[in-house]
Design an enzyme around this catalytic site. Structure first.
Site, PDB file in Angstrom:
ATOM      1  N   LYS A  92       1.856   5.721  -1.654  1.00  0.00           N
ATOM      2  CA  LYS A  92       2.943   6.718  -1.971  1.00  0.00           C
ATOM      3  C   LYS A  92       3.698   6.460  -3.351  1.00  0.00           C
ATOM      4  O   LYS A  92       3.786   5.102  -3.439  1.00  0.00           O
ATOM      5  CB  LYS A  92       3.959   7.182  -0.750  1.00  0.00           C
ATOM      6  CG  LYS A  92       5.017   5.870  -0.587  1.00  0.00           C
ATOM      7  CD  LYS A  92       6.085   6.252   0.178  1.00  0.00           C
ATOM      8  CE  LYS A  92       7.138   5.190   0.506  1.00  0.00           C
ATOM      9  NZ  LYS A  92       8.249   5.061  -0.422  1.00  0.00           N
ATOM     10  N   HIS A 147      -2.601  -8.733   0.478  1.00  0.00           N
ATOM     11  CA  HIS A 147      -3.238  -8.699  -0.647  1.00  0.00           C
ATOM     12  C   HIS A 147      -2.946 -10.108  -1.084  1.00  0.00           C
ATOM     13  O   HIS A 147      -3.752 -10.632  -1.844  1.00  0.00           O
ATOM     14  CB  HIS A 147      -2.326  -7.664  -1.607  1.00  0.00           C
ATOM     15  CG  HIS A 147      -2.981  -6.206  -1.381  1.00  0.00           C
ATOM     16  ND1 HIS A 147      -2.823  -5.294  -0.382  1.00  0.00           N
ATOM     17  CD2 HIS A 147      -3.928  -5.826  -2.392  1.00  0.00           C
ATOM     18  CE1 HIS A 147      -3.531  -4.338  -0.626  1.00  0.00           C
ATOM     19  NE2 HIS A 147      -4.241  -4.431  -1.815  1.00  0.00           N
TER      20      HIS A 147
END
Lengths: 184, 280
Positions: free
Chosen positions: A103, A38
């Site tokens: 998560k 990212h």
């Protein structure tokens, strides 16, 4: 719990009516990307460069798997903590993604971004990595191989089970559920 | 005096790293089963069942239970009658980790410098703790510690006047802040006392105590029980999906400390509580 079997890629139309707590079984291609990849996307864009992947309607799985043991298709794999990628959510929505799989709870502004861009955050099960590896049928490194486990991988998943964590209305699954069981 | 060549630790540490990552202890799986009986949320129950299946499957297939095979924490209790010969003990410990993570197809998660972030690609160096104890044996524990739970640890120094209530509040605030990010149901390791460094060390060491075992001192045993109850009222549940079981256990360790201080450290352990030990 409502259950849906969906094919990847997911369009904004496909996810628009999903609700938090819905259980999805996803089949098709998606991409892994986590902290280091990212960051590299962000740096590439800032330098005016082009990304190695067209993210239109794609799903990003925040995951860094184990190496694959001989005789198996995929090493142990499961989501990492999504919160660390919160800072990149707007960038990836602008690139056209529809869904993120990870998560844990996220910053409040991620729910606002899901509503604004019509995207969803999906929950996979942290640490169920041996079982989840069976839901991955193919894996290919497509960018940033030097990042090792953090490289961008294209996975073919079959019935990858996820739960809708944030829907396109900005509702947050964990907020609703924790409220039900809080006794203090 | 017992002379041990440092080479002896290499295969032991290699095997412990692999075993820890492939095979969850029965004590942990039993704790999942007990949690399943108490859990009221259907989402958390489903997930606990999945975690039991996952642990059984990983053991049968000899693959990593969790993909985050962690920082390799190596704890060694070295008998004071042991004398080492051969190459550097630290290098040999790292060689054992290198071989274990390579041969076990375990994830390499360590960067050489926190700011330049280049992966060392062999999961070394390990974080090594050594303690000198009586005897001529070497007790080795390899504890692969995943990032998600380690990242949510915390430390503070309370003033002595804050006492037990201050400790409780700090532990509860830490667990609440960590929420679902630590992969609950968690084990909460609490260090009380010592210095800043020693307090965090005993908090980590507390995680090695078997689930369900209370502190031998009544005061701490009671505090552990109270904390378990309070944490499980938070509603966080398995993976933060809501539920009545958030902690599998709370383990407190204490150490004498300075008259001015009441240090408290909280080290959290995700549901994938992995460690394996051997004696040389």
């Amino acid at each position: 719990m409502k259950e849906y079997h969906l094919s990847l890629p997911l369009s904004k139309e496909d996810v628009k009516d999903l609700e938090i707590g819905d259980v999805l079984y996803l089949t098709g291609y998606l991409y892994t990307s986590r902290d280091a990849a990212h960051k590299r996307f962000e740096q590439t864009l800032a330098a005016g460069g082009e990304l190695p992947i067209d993210f239109t309607n794609q799903t990003i799985f925040y995951a860094g798997p184990c190496p694959t043991k001989p005789g198996r298709t995929m090493g142990s794999i499961a989501p990492t903590t999504s919160m660390r990628m919160d800072r990149y959510v707007e960038m990836t929505f602008k690139l056209g993604i529809t869904a993120m799989i990870g998560k844990g709870d996220r910053s409040k502004y991620v729910a606002d971004l899901c509503r604004e861009y019509g995207g969803v955050y999906l929950l996979s099960i942290g640490g169920a990595s041996a079982i989840i590896s069976n839901q991955v049928k193919a894996c290919e490194v497509v960018a940033y191989e030097d990042l090792g486990t953090e490289s961008v991988k294209k996975l073919y998943v079959e019935n990858l089970r996820v739960i809708v964590g944030i829907d396109t209305k900005g509702n947050v699954f964990q907020d609703r559920e924790i409220q039900k069981y809080r006794r203090i | 005096m017992r002379i041990i060549n440092t080479e002896a630790v290499v295969p032991v540490i290699r095997d412990l790293a692999i075993k820890a990552c492939y095979e969850l202890d029965d004590n942990v799986i039993d704790a999942y089963r007990k949690a399943l009986k108490k859990e009221e949320s259907p989402y958390s129950r489903d997930t606990l069942q999945l975690l039991i299946q996952n642990a059984e499957y990983a053991k049968k297939e000899q693959i990593a239970v969790c993909h985050d095979t962690g920082t390799a924490v190596v704890m060694m209790e070295i008998g004071q009658e042991v004398a080492w010969e051969g190459k550097s003990l630290i290098d040999q410990i790292n060689e054992g980790i290198r071989q274990g993570y390579r041969d076990g197809y375990l994830r390499k998660s360590i960067v050489r410098d926190p700011l330049d972030r280049v992966n060392t690609n062999d999961n070394t160096p390990a974080v090594i703790h050594t303690e000198i104890v009586e005897g001529d044996k070497v007790h080795i524990t390899v504890m692969p510690k995943g990032g998600g739970s380690e990242n949510m640890g915390s430390f503070t120094t309370l003033v002595p006047g804050e006492g037990i209530e201050g400790v409780k509040k700090f532990v509860l605030d830490s667990v609440k802040y960590a929420g679902g990010k630590t992969c609950p149901p968690i084990i909460v390791g609490v260090g009380v006392g010592g210095t800043m460094d020693y307090c965090t060390f005993i908090a980590k060491k507390a995680l090695l105590r078997p689930i369900g075992q209370r502190h031998p001192k009544a005061l701490y045993a009671k505090l552990e029980e109270e904390l378990i109850e309070e944490i499980n009222k938070m509603g966080i549940g398995t993976l933060g999906m809501g539920g009545t079981v958030t902690a599998l256990d709370v383990h407190i360790e204490y150490y004498p400390c300075h008259i001015t201080a009441l240090p408290v450290a909280v080290n959290l352990q995700c549901h994938s509580s992995r460690h394996a030990s051997a004696v040389i």
